[in-house]
Design an enzyme around this catalytic site. Structure first.
Site, short mmCIF file in Angstrom:
data_model
loop_
_atom_site.label_atom_id
_atom_site.label_comp_id
_atom_site.label_asym_id
_atom_site.label_seq_id
_atom_site.Cartn_x
_atom_site.Cartn_y
_atom_site.Cartn_z
N SER A 67 0.80 -1.22 0.00
CA SER A 67 0.00 0.00 0.00
C SER A 67 0.83 1.27 0.00
CB SER A 67 -0.95 -0.05 1.20
OG SER A 67 -1.86 1.01 1.19
N ASP A 285 -1.38 1.39 -3.72
CA ASP A 285 -2.26 0.34 -4.25
C ASP A 285 -3.66 0.86 -4.52
OD1 ASP A 285 -3.05 0.62 -1.60
OD2 ASP A 285 -3.42 -1.52 -1.31
N GLU A 377 -11.50 6.64 7.28
CA GLU A 377 -10.44 7.02 8.18
C GLU A 377 -9.90 8.36 7.71
OE1 GLU A 377 -8.12 3.34 9.82
OE2 GLU A 377 -8.36 3.08 7.66
N ARG A 502 -0.80 5.07 19.63
CA ARG A 502 -1.16 3.68 19.33
C ARG A 502 -0.09 3.05 18.45
NH1 ARG A 502 -2.87 3.27 14.08
NH2 ARG A 502 -3.57 1.14 14.41
N ARG A 511 2.41 5.50 16.48
CA ARG A 511 1.86 6.73 15.91
C ARG A 511 1.36 7.64 17.03
NH1 ARG A 511 1.57 5.90 10.43
NH2 ARG A 511 1.29 3.75 9.72
#
Length: 549
Positions: A67, A285, A377, A502, A511
């Site tokens: 990705s 991707d 998201e 997280r 992150r």
């Protein structure tokens, strides 16, 4: 029928597991350096075949991609029959099989697994697979094919495709001939379906200016190249960053992740995009989408997944009301902790909103509980789901006025335009363009729906991301002990402050997200939090990133 132990053992030995590496199936499957994944691809070929057998021969998908990651990375994920992510309970099986060390252990683990989940080995196994443009792709596909051969799967190679196209094909193959038939199970079927729906939805609406599309030097360029001629004169796409055959440039200083994390225009577009114009970026991707525009002064403004969700939610809500179906169809939004606080307030004033842990599987599952579930998201990955009962309502509803009929027709076109199997940058791009055409919005007008709180996303390298554990939809840390208390004390010093930490599901980093009322405060908060996180893991002060000081 039993496992073909001689063949499994023979092919297993061609793909030895690297020593001292522990693999883990995460949010996006397995993902690490491409040259370390050969053994994993072989084993996932075997597992995909077993998954198909478990589901009575339904087609399973395998996508070889990393990705938005750097070009040297690669990965693999399995796709379940309706185009959704692999069932969560099988993730641990994938992890276990990826980490056995000998052929004997592998065969024993497979035998125990087959018995434990009651797989009838006499059932057929059908698998379809594809890859993105990474140089490591062909070799990894060869390892995958050995795994498929070892388990006796009937396999079909779709070649180089976007991730969403593979998800689409899987869903089409498994619904073919049923009342839920999703479309023609080919890339051309995908392009034709989306283009036809877009043209129906836009109709005679005024065509917007050409759209600059940053293809991240990845497979998304092929998709844009294929669909652009099918859109006729309804919209002109101007692809940029299309060097798919040049080594080292995939996702480099371009693409959706670059725009989101750097919050600036890809340098390659500086001489392309003019004041007043909008553009969008796909990722490597083509399953993420980020929009942006330059205002009349040439200032960059980002329109991320939250802005897309707001635009789409308001449009769909208006269509539901306009079709006379208010009260019969519930529109809802699903967000993660990364959603900007201003976006959450904007949505909550209009529709129900749920917050779930990061990861497509969580968003997708929660969105299924609404008649129309919108999930995006903030990183630009998302889609819209129409429940089976909602689709039935739309197909059978008798509009009482011409206005109701028009809104109903638009809703039905949306169900064809939106890739409901997975987040899809190309499908989402056309969805956004259709809404902008209906609203006659410029990028600036879209942006004015609400004002984002300044925010910052920072990556922190740590020795072991797995020591970071969260709760409350990943908004609070429970491990390492005491770290959340330090963050709470810090964030109270900033007006409108919010932060969370997280572990990444796709990279070996932690992150850090931060929000505050001013840009200066949010930058300061983000980097102070990053410093606390780095120090909590006894990081070498000499290697402490300078901006954290």
């Amino acid at each position: 029928m039993a496992l073909n132990v001689p063949l499994l053992s023979e092919l297993y030995d061609k793909h030895p597991k690297p020593a001292h590496i522990t693999f883990q199936y995460g949010t996006a499957g397995f993902r690490t350096l491409g040259d370390q994944l050969d053994s994993v691809l072989f084993r996932m070929g075997v597992l995909a075949g077993l998954r198909s057998k478990k589901l009575d021969g339904k087609t399973i998908g395998v996508m070889v991609t990393a990705s938005h990651n750097p070009e040297a990375d690669n990965g693999v994920k399995l796709v379940d029959p309706r185009g959704e992510m692999l069932e969560t309970s099988w993730e641990s099986h994938a992890t276990a099989l990826a980490n056995v060390n000998t052929a004997t252990e592998f065969v024993d683990a497979l035998d125990a697994f087959v018995k434990a989940v009651k797989i009838d080995l006499s059932k057929p196994a059908r698998v379809v697979y594809a890859r993105d443009t990474r140089p490591s792709g062909p070799a990894l596909v060869a390892a995958l094919e050995d795994g498929l051969k070892a388990i006796g799967a009937e396999a079909h190679d779709e070649g180089v495709q976007t991730t969403p196209i593979l998800h689409y094909i899987v869903r089409c193959l498994n619904t073919k001939g049923t009342k839920d038939e999703y479309g023609e199970p080919t890339p051309d079927g995908y392009y034709n379906k989306l283009a036809t729906a877009y043209k129906k939805l836009v109709g005679t609406k005024t065509t917007l200016q050409p759209l600059v599309v940053d293809c991240a030097n990845g497979v998304g360029f092929f998709a844009i190249e294929k669909i652009a001629p099918l859109l006729d004169s309804h919209i002109k796409l101007v692809p940029q960053n299309v060097a798919v055959d040049t080594l080292g440039v995939l996702n480099h200083a371009c693409g959706a992740d670059f725009v989101k994390t750097q919050q600036k225009l890809p340098p390659s577009l500086a001489s392309v995009l003019k004041p007043g114009e909008r553009a969008c970026s796909l990722d490597g991707d083509a399953d993420r989408l980020m929009y942006y525009y330059l205002d009349e002064r040439g200032q960059f403004h980002m329109l991320d997944g939250d802005k897309i969700a707001a635009l789409v939610t308001a449009f769909i809500s208006d269509l539901v009301k306009g079709s006379g179906l208010e009260g019969k169809i519930e529109v809802g939004v699903v967000q993660t902790a990364y959603a900007n606080g201003s976006s959450t307030k904007y949505m909550e004033d209009r529709v129900p909103v749920r917050c779930v842990p990061t990861g497509v599987k969580h968003l997708h599952h929660a969105a299924e509980h609404f008649s129309v579930g919108v999930y995006f998201e903030a990183n630009g990955h998302g889609t819209v789901l129409f429940s089976p009962s909602c689709l039935e309502t739309l197909r059978t509803h008798e509009p009482s006025t011409p206005a109701h009929a028009t809104s109903l027709k638009h809703l039905l076109s949306l169900t064809e335009l939106i890739n409901q199997a997975v987040g899809d940058a190309v499908s989402d791009m056309l969805l956004v363009e259709a809404v902008l055409a209906h609203r006659s919005y410029s990028g600036e007008q879209w942006d004015s729906l609400y004002a984002d709180l300044p925010n910052r996303l920072v990556k922190v390298s740590v020795p072991n991301r797995n020591v970071f554990k969260t709760e409350d939809a990943e908004r609070r840390l429970v491990s390492p002990p005491g770290l959340q208390t330090k963050l709470d004390e810090l964030v109270r010093k900033y007006e409108g402050g919010r932060t969370f930490v997280r572990p990444s599901g796709t990279e070996d980093v932690v992150r850090v997200y931060a929000e505050a009322r001013s840009r200066g405060h949010v930058d300061e908060l983000a980097f102070k939090v990053a410093g606390i996180v780095y120090d909590s893991q006894n990081g070498d002060p000499a290697k402490r990133p300078r901006e954290f000081l």
